[in-house]
Motif scaffolding. Structure first.
Motif, PDB file in Angstrom:
ATOM      1  N   TYR A  54       0.690  59.174 -29.156  1.00 22.29           N
ATOM      2  CA  TYR A  54       1.514  57.985 -29.413  1.00 22.29           C
ATOM      3  C   TYR A  54       0.983  56.784 -28.623  1.00 22.29           C
ATOM      4  CZ  TYR A  54       5.894  55.414 -30.239  1.00 22.29           C
ATOM      5  OH  TYR A  54       6.844  54.494 -30.642  1.00 22.29           O
ATOM      6  N   LYS A  55       0.660  56.998 -27.352  1.00 20.26           N
ATOM      7  CA  LYS A  55       0.175  55.900 -26.510  1.00 20.26           C
ATOM      8  C   LYS A  55      -1.198  55.431 -26.945  1.00 20.26           C
ATOM      9  CE  LYS A  55       2.793  56.800 -22.282  1.00 20.26           C
ATOM     10  NZ  LYS A  55       2.708  57.173 -20.839  1.00 20.26           N
ATOM     11  N   ASP A  56      -2.076  56.364 -27.308  1.00 15.83           N
ATOM     12  CA  ASP A  56      -3.407  55.959 -27.742  1.00 15.83           C
ATOM     13  C   ASP A  56      -3.347  55.176 -29.055  1.00 15.83           C
ATOM     14  OD1 ASP A  56      -4.771  56.850 -25.580  1.00 15.83           O
ATOM     15  OD2 ASP A  56      -5.772  58.537 -26.571  1.00 15.83           O
ATOM     16  N   ILE A  57      -2.473  55.556 -29.977  1.00 18.67           N
ATOM     17  CA  ILE A  57      -2.317  54.793 -31.222  1.00 18.67           C
ATOM     18  C   ILE A  57      -1.766  53.404 -30.912  1.00 18.67           C
ATOM     19  CG2 ILE A  57      -1.011  54.635 -33.378  1.00 18.67           C
ATOM     20  CD1 ILE A  57      -1.229  57.683 -33.593  1.00 18.67           C
ATOM     21  N   SER A  58      -0.805  53.350 -30.010  1.00 21.45           N
ATOM     22  CA  SER A  58      -0.200  52.050 -29.645  1.00 21.45           C
ATOM     23  C   SER A  58      -1.241  51.122 -29.023  1.00 21.45           C
ATOM     24  CB  SER A  58       0.943  52.264 -28.647  1.00 21.45           C
ATOM     25  OG  SER A  58       1.979  53.017 -29.234  1.00 21.45           O
ATOM     26  N   GLY A  59      -2.146  51.689 -28.219  1.00 21.38           N
ATOM     27  CA  GLY A  59      -3.138  50.859 -27.556  1.00 21.38           C
ATOM     28  C   GLY A  59      -4.313  50.498 -28.435  1.00 21.38           C
ATOM     29  N   ASP A  60      -4.504  51.172 -29.539  1.00 17.55           N
ATOM     30  CA  ASP A  60      -5.697  50.963 -30.348  1.00 17.55           C
ATOM     31  C   ASP A  60      -5.414  50.287 -31.684  1.00 17.55           C
ATOM     32  OD1 ASP A  60      -8.473  51.771 -29.621  1.00 17.55           O
ATOM     33  OD2 ASP A  60      -8.493  52.520 -31.695  1.00 17.55           O
ATOM     34  N   SER A  68      -2.384  47.711 -34.096  1.00 12.60           N
ATOM     35  CA  SER A  68      -1.428  46.623 -33.893  1.00 12.60           C
ATOM     36  C   SER A  68      -0.637  46.349 -35.165  1.00 12.60           C
ATOM     37  CB  SER A  68      -2.164  45.340 -33.459  1.00 12.60           C
ATOM     38  OG  SER A  68      -3.090  44.951 -34.472  1.00 12.60           O
ATOM     39  N   GLY A  69       0.413  45.524 -35.036  1.00  8.66           N
ATOM     40  CA  GLY A  69       1.172  45.017 -36.160  1.00  8.66           C
ATOM     41  C   GLY A  69       1.893  46.087 -36.968  1.00  8.66           C
ATOM     42  N   ASP A  70       2.033  45.796 -38.259  1.00 11.23           N
ATOM     43  CA  ASP A  70       2.737  46.705 -39.163  1.00 11.23           C
ATOM     44  C   ASP A  70       1.990  48.033 -39.327  1.00 11.23           C
ATOM     45  OD1 ASP A  70       4.714  44.751 -39.657  1.00 11.23           O
ATOM     46  OD2 ASP A  70       3.461  43.820 -41.205  1.00 11.23           O
ATOM     47  N   TYR A  71       0.682  47.937 -39.260  1.00 13.59           N
ATOM     48  CA  TYR A  71      -0.154  49.148 -39.322  1.00 13.59           C
ATOM     49  C   TYR A  71       0.224  50.107 -38.197  1.00 13.59           C
ATOM     50  CZ  TYR A  71      -4.642  51.745 -39.079  1.00 13.59           C
ATOM     51  OH  TYR A  71      -5.624  52.709 -39.032  1.00 13.59           O
ATOM     52  N   LYS A  72       0.318  49.589 -36.974  1.00 12.76           N
ATOM     53  CA  LYS A  72       0.697  50.420 -35.830  1.00 12.76           C
ATOM     54  C   LYS A  72       2.104  50.978 -36.006  1.00 12.76           C
ATOM     55  CE  LYS A  72       2.082  48.555 -31.905  1.00 12.76           C
ATOM     56  NZ  LYS A  72       2.045  47.858 -30.593  1.00 12.76           N
ATOM     57  N   LYS A  73       3.020  50.185 -36.481  1.00 15.53           N
ATOM     58  CA  LYS A  73       4.415  50.639 -36.632  1.00 15.53           C
ATOM     59  C   LYS A  73       4.522  51.830 -37.586  1.00 15.53           C
ATOM     60  CE  LYS A  73       6.449  46.035 -35.900  1.00 15.53           C
ATOM     61  NZ  LYS A  73       7.211  44.938 -36.550  1.00 15.53           N
ATOM     62  N   LEU A  74       3.803  51.746 -38.713  1.00 16.39           N
ATOM     63  CA  LEU A  74       3.881  52.839 -39.686  1.00 16.39           C
ATOM     64  C   LEU A  74       3.146  54.087 -39.179  1.00 16.39           C
ATOM     65  CD1 LEU A  74       4.980  53.753 -42.342  1.00 16.39           C
ATOM     66  CD2 LEU A  74       3.067  52.644 -43.534  1.00 16.39           C
TER      67      LEU A  74
END
Length: 549
Positions: free
Chosen positions: A526-532, A534-540
């Motif tokens: 979860y943290k690695d996705i959040s850091g890599d 952004s935006g709506d892409y990251k949210k989904l």
């Protein structure tokens, strides 16, 4: 001279052998045959003396033993005196009155009361019976000694265990250890000598022997461990939404795209809370309700990686895989890792469905497309996997495990050069449970992990492909965790890989992938996705991830 002039006897006559003190009766004109098989057990046959004439042994009518004058009758002879062997009435075997016999005549055999056979009271004998008292046979070995039997009887044993508690208790020289193999008391077991498999695995009165377990070793040098124990229940992060209605869902999507701008958050909330089988029907429902194509509308409203992610979520799993393989083959270069990832992690049924949809969608067989874009042993590996013909039986044949491990060892480490075909045949045809056992046996045999051997023996795409197959078979969640980690490591993000894995595993084993990711890389997915991202892409993507660890 006197004996030479003597007339031969004309009637029955007794002839005595002075050397043995034995007497035989001889009839005129007949000679007593000698038969070494008929001598009394333990005593040598007397020359010319056995068997007797009429009335002797074997007996004539009137049975056995003979009457008076039988064999042998003389005083001082052996067997004993009058009443001889066997005795007269009451002797052994008995006359009328049955068995056991009455008291024998004086001097008869067997000896005094308590002897063998027993006195009245039948068989087994009374106290003091067999073994007999003084003058009889030697006493039997006491219980608890070798030959005397256990003090607690002979418990039932399982033939596959060969353990009989109490059987060797008290035996001279120490008790025999319970295995492996049969060992006599006082003898050390042969080191490393395995117990032969029992023809009756359940034994007699014993529970079935368990299959030898293959432990989960610690592999050094970055080698991936074998799969952890399978967790029961659903291991995905996206579940069916209770009471979902595709007609109401497409109304939400229509409102999100209608008018000025797009409500991306509404799209994220809707698609991120529906399972694949609830998302795919939205395409038909949207066209039914509004006469328009949902994919075209979303394409016109969305952009970038967020659009790619939404498009991927609106395809069935097999449609998505077929499109990913097609994208990996077409264009400049080939994404070999994508093809290997899909073909090595999907079931036979899924691979065949992918091939069917590929042919329908792209008017060319998947096998032909792979064959035209690859070469050499790597092409053979992909075509073998594309058949979807792997053994999927859960049981493991341990004898075949050893054969396959030896075959891999002989094809690689023990060979000048490498027999890639042998690796191909075993890795693409055997079941995953079987191959996990083979990898374990291979390491015990060669002292080297199978991944390291592949790295030493192969190179290029073939090495990458073989390693991917081995890693996926060993531990599928750990394999996908590694793929996700590499997609976000370093400069830039391999979004195609990130999207494919997050979408395809969100309803399969995403919870297990998160655990392997945290264990192996000391950070949460979860943290690695959040850091890599952004935006709506990251949210989904985070919706698909399902939470932080």
């Amino acid at each position: 001279m006197e004996s030479a002039l003597r007339e031969p006897p004309t009637g029955p006559q007794l002839q005595t052998s002075s050397s043995h003190g034995l007497v035989t009766r001889r009839l005129p004109g007949k000679r007593a045959p000698t038969d070494p098989t008929m001598s009394y057990p333990g005593y040598p046959q007397q020359p010319g003396a056995y068997p007797p004439q009429a009335g002797g042994y074997p007996p004539q009518t009137g049975g056995y033993p003979p009457q008076a004058g039988g064999y042998p009758p003389q005083a001082g002879g052996y067997p004993p005196q009058a009443g001889g062997y066997p005795p007269q009435a009451g002797g052994y075997p008995p006359q009328a009155g049955g068995y056991p016999p009455q008291a024998p005549q004086a001097g008869g055999y067997p000896p005094q009361a308590g002897g063998y056979p027993p006195q009245a009271g039948g068989y087994p004998p009374q106290a003091g019976g067999y073994p007999p008292q003084a003058g009889g046979y030697a006493p039997a070995p006491p219980q608890g000694t070798w030959g005397g039997g256990p003090t607690g009887g002979y418990p039932a044993i399982g033939m596959n265990q060969m353990a009989n508690p109490g059987y060797n208790a008290g035996m001279p020289g120490g008790s025999a250890p319970p295995g492996p193999g049969m060992v006599y008391p006082g003898q050390q077991p042969l080191p490393g000598y395995p117990r032969a498999p029992s023809p009756n695995p359940a034994g007699f009165g014993a529970a079935p022997a368990p299959m030898p377990a293959y432990p989960n070793p610690s592999y050094g040098g970055g080698a991936m461990p074998l799969a952890p124990p399978v967790k029961k229940g659903f291991r995905g992060t996206i579940k069916d939404f209770p009471g979902a209605d595709p007609l109401k869902d497409v109304e939400v999507l229509r409102k999100a795209m209608k008018g000025f701008g797009t409500d991306e958050q509404a799209i994220i909330d809707l698609l991120g809370s529906r399972s694949n089988k609830q998302r795919v029907p939205m395409l038909r429902s949207y066209k039914t309700s509004y006469g328009k194509d949902l994919i075209k509308d979303l394409n016109s409203e969305l952009s970038g990686d967020f659009k790619k992610l939404v498009m991927a979520m609106l395809k069935s799993p097999s449609e998505f895989d077929a499109s990913e393989i097609h994208s990996a083959i077409k264009g400049a270069g080939t994404d070999e890792a994508c093809i290997i990832e899909i073909l090595s992690s999907r079931s036979n049924g899924e691979i065949k469905e992918i091939a069917r949809l590929y042919k329908t969608e792209f008017k060319k067989s998947m096998e032909d497309a792979i064959s035209s874009d690859t070469s050499g042993h790597f092409r053979r590996l992909l075509i073998s996997l594309a058949q979807g013909n792997r053994d999927e039986r859960p049981n493991v044949d341990l004898s075949l495990v050893q054969q396959d491990a030896q075959a891999l060892y002989a094809a690689g480490e023990m060979k000048l050069g490498t027999d890639e075909s042998k690796f191909n045949a075993i890795l693409c045809a055997r079941s995953k449970n079987h191959l996990r056992a083979v990898f374990m046996e291979y390491q015990k045999m060669s002292g080297r992990d199978i991944e390291k051997s592949i790295g030493r023996e192969m190179s290029g795409d073939l090495e990458s492909g073989m390693l991917a197959v081995v890693k996926c078979i060993k531990n599928t969640p750990a394999y996908f965790a590694e793929r996700l980690y590499k997609s976000m490591k370093g400069m830039g993000t391999k979004d195609t890989t990130l999207i494919r894995i997050m979408v395809s595993r969100s309803e399969v084993d995403m919870l297990d992938i998160r655990q392997e990711y945290l264990k192996n890389y000391k950070k949460s997915l979860y943290k690695d996705i959040s850091g890599d991202t952004s935006g709506d892409y990251k949210k989904l993507l985070l919706k698909l991830c399902g939470g932080n660890d």
